[in-house]
Design a protein around this motif. Structure first.
Motif, PDB file in Angstrom:
ATOM      1  N   LYS A  92     -44.875  22.944  10.446  1.00 23.79           N
ATOM      2  CA  LYS A  92     -45.370  22.097  11.535  1.00 23.79           C
ATOM      3  C   LYS A  92     -46.120  20.888  11.001  1.00 23.79           C
ATOM      4  N   ALA A  93     -46.860  21.045   9.915  1.00 24.48           N
ATOM      5  CA  ALA A  93     -47.620  19.936   9.332  1.00 24.48           C
ATOM      6  C   ALA A  93     -46.725  19.014   8.509  1.00 24.48           C
ATOM      7  N   GLY A  94     -45.602  19.524   8.018  1.00 28.57           N
ATOM      8  CA  GLY A  94     -44.713  18.725   7.183  1.00 28.57           C
ATOM      9  C   GLY A  94     -45.186  18.677   5.746  1.00 28.57           C
ATOM     10  N   ILE A  95     -44.506  17.882   4.955  1.00 23.67           N
ATOM     11  CA  ILE A  95     -44.791  17.785   3.524  1.00 23.67           C
ATOM     12  C   ILE A  95     -46.073  16.994   3.300  1.00 23.67           C
ATOM     13  N   SER A  96     -46.924  17.534   2.437  1.00 19.73           N
ATOM     14  CA  SER A  96     -48.117  16.798   2.035  1.00 19.73           C
ATOM     15  C   SER A  96     -47.995  16.488   0.548  1.00 19.73           C
ATOM     16  N   TYR A 115     -39.255  29.321  -1.568  1.00 20.01           N
ATOM     17  CA  TYR A 115     -39.971  28.362  -0.742  1.00 20.01           C
ATOM     18  C   TYR A 115     -39.816  28.755   0.721  1.00 20.01           C
ATOM     19  N   ALA A 116     -40.894  29.324   1.289  1.00 22.05           N
ATOM     20  CA  ALA A 116     -40.900  29.767   2.677  1.00 22.05           C
ATOM     21  C   ALA A 116     -41.573  28.693   3.519  1.00 22.05           C
ATOM     22  N   VAL A 117     -40.790  28.030   4.379  1.00 22.30           N
ATOM     23  CA  VAL A 117     -41.356  27.033   5.279  1.00 22.30           C
ATOM     24  C   VAL A 117     -41.764  27.782   6.541  1.00 22.30           C
ATOM     25  N   ASN A 118     -43.059  27.988   6.669  1.00 21.86           N
ATOM     26  CA  ASN A 118     -43.623  28.832   7.719  1.00 21.86           C
ATOM     27  C   ASN A 118     -43.863  28.039   9.004  1.00 21.86           C
ATOM     28  N   LYS A 119     -44.131  28.783  10.062  1.00 19.48           N
ATOM     29  CA  LYS A 119     -44.427  28.254  11.391  1.00 19.48           C
ATOM     30  C   LYS A 119     -43.179  27.692  12.067  1.00 19.48           C
ATOM     31  N   ILE A 120     -42.023  28.207  11.644  1.00 17.20           N
ATOM     32  CA  ILE A 120     -40.746  27.872  12.278  1.00 17.20           C
ATOM     33  C   ILE A 120     -40.434  29.054  13.192  1.00 17.20           C
ATOM     34  N   LEU A 128     -37.414  21.265  11.145  1.00 16.22           N
ATOM     35  CA  LEU A 128     -38.681  20.947  10.483  1.00 16.22           C
ATOM     36  C   LEU A 128     -38.655  21.348   9.005  1.00 16.22           C
ATOM     37  N   ALA A 129     -37.851  22.318   8.660  1.00 10.47           N
ATOM     38  CA  ALA A 129     -37.770  22.797   7.278  1.00 10.47           C
ATOM     39  C   ALA A 129     -36.932  21.875   6.401  1.00 10.47           C
ATOM     40  N   VAL A 130     -36.045  21.108   7.008  1.00  8.46           N
ATOM     41  CA  VAL A 130     -35.117  20.262   6.252  1.00  8.46           C
ATOM     42  C   VAL A 130     -35.854  19.244   5.394  1.00  8.46           C
ATOM     43  N   ASP A 131     -36.964  18.711   5.890  1.00 14.29           N
ATOM     44  CA  ASP A 131     -37.714  17.694   5.143  1.00 14.29           C
ATOM     45  C   ASP A 131     -38.143  18.188   3.765  1.00 14.29           C
TER      46      ASP A 131
END
Length: 177
Positions: A92-96, A115-120, A128-131
């Motif tokens: 949700k916050a995206g890449i920092s 790499y687990a992109v959470n909050k999906i 949102l994970a694609v970025d």
């Protein structure tokens, strides 16, 4: 037993991930960053394969918190002791910039990193994970540690790095005659 370290920035859902996989509420979960500072261990099992999870505090730069150096030391120890690393990122916050720094550090180790992109929370948010592919990650796993969405696929992939224990030998039967 194989050991998996859960790492990431503050408030990405590392402790929620830990609780989901261990089926406990042993890791403290709060919206306030910095609740987890030390390593926290818990045993888990997926499809009959047992392993130990290690929850860690959020990765901080030295000037962000009085305890940042100590937290980073705990994270480094967890990574060193682990067989597999799971980097939990906040979808949700995206890449920092910090995510990119942490990914760079993890690329230098010779252990499997997931790499687990959470909050999906559902398929409609997977975009949102694609970025996260833009930072050079080959495979991301869109998950929701809160709801369990996508966790099965991630855990199945993790199991490929955690071979099941050898089957016990079958009883030998001698036939005399």
């Amino acid at each position: 037993m194989k050991r998996l370290a859960i790492v990431g920035m503050p408030n990405t859902g590392k402790s929620t991930f830990f609780n989901r996989v261990t089926r406990t509420r042993n890791a403290l979960v709060d919206d306030f960053p910095g609740v987890t500072r030390d390593r926290h261990y818990g045993d888990a099992s997926w499809n009959g394969v047992e392993f130990t999870l290690v929850d860690t505090g959020g990765y901080l730069r030295a000037n962000e918190d009085d305890f940042a150096d100590l937290i980073r030391f705990q994270i480094e120890q967890a990574i060193e002791d682990a067989d597999v690393i799971v980097l939990v990122l906040d979808g949700k916050a995206g890449i920092s910039p910090f995510d990119a720094d942490l990914i760079k550090i993890l690329r230098e180790i010779s252990k499997p990193v997931f790499y687990a992109v959470n909050k999906i929370d559902s398929e409609k948010y997977e975009d949102l994970a694609v970025d996260f592919y833009s930072v050079g990650v080959d495979q991301v796993y869109p998950v929701s540690a809160m709801t369990g969405y996508g966790m099965g696929e991630l855990l199945d992939a993790l199991l490929e790095e955690i071979p099941p224990p050898d089957a016990p030998p079958e009883d030998v039967v001698f036939v005399t005659g």
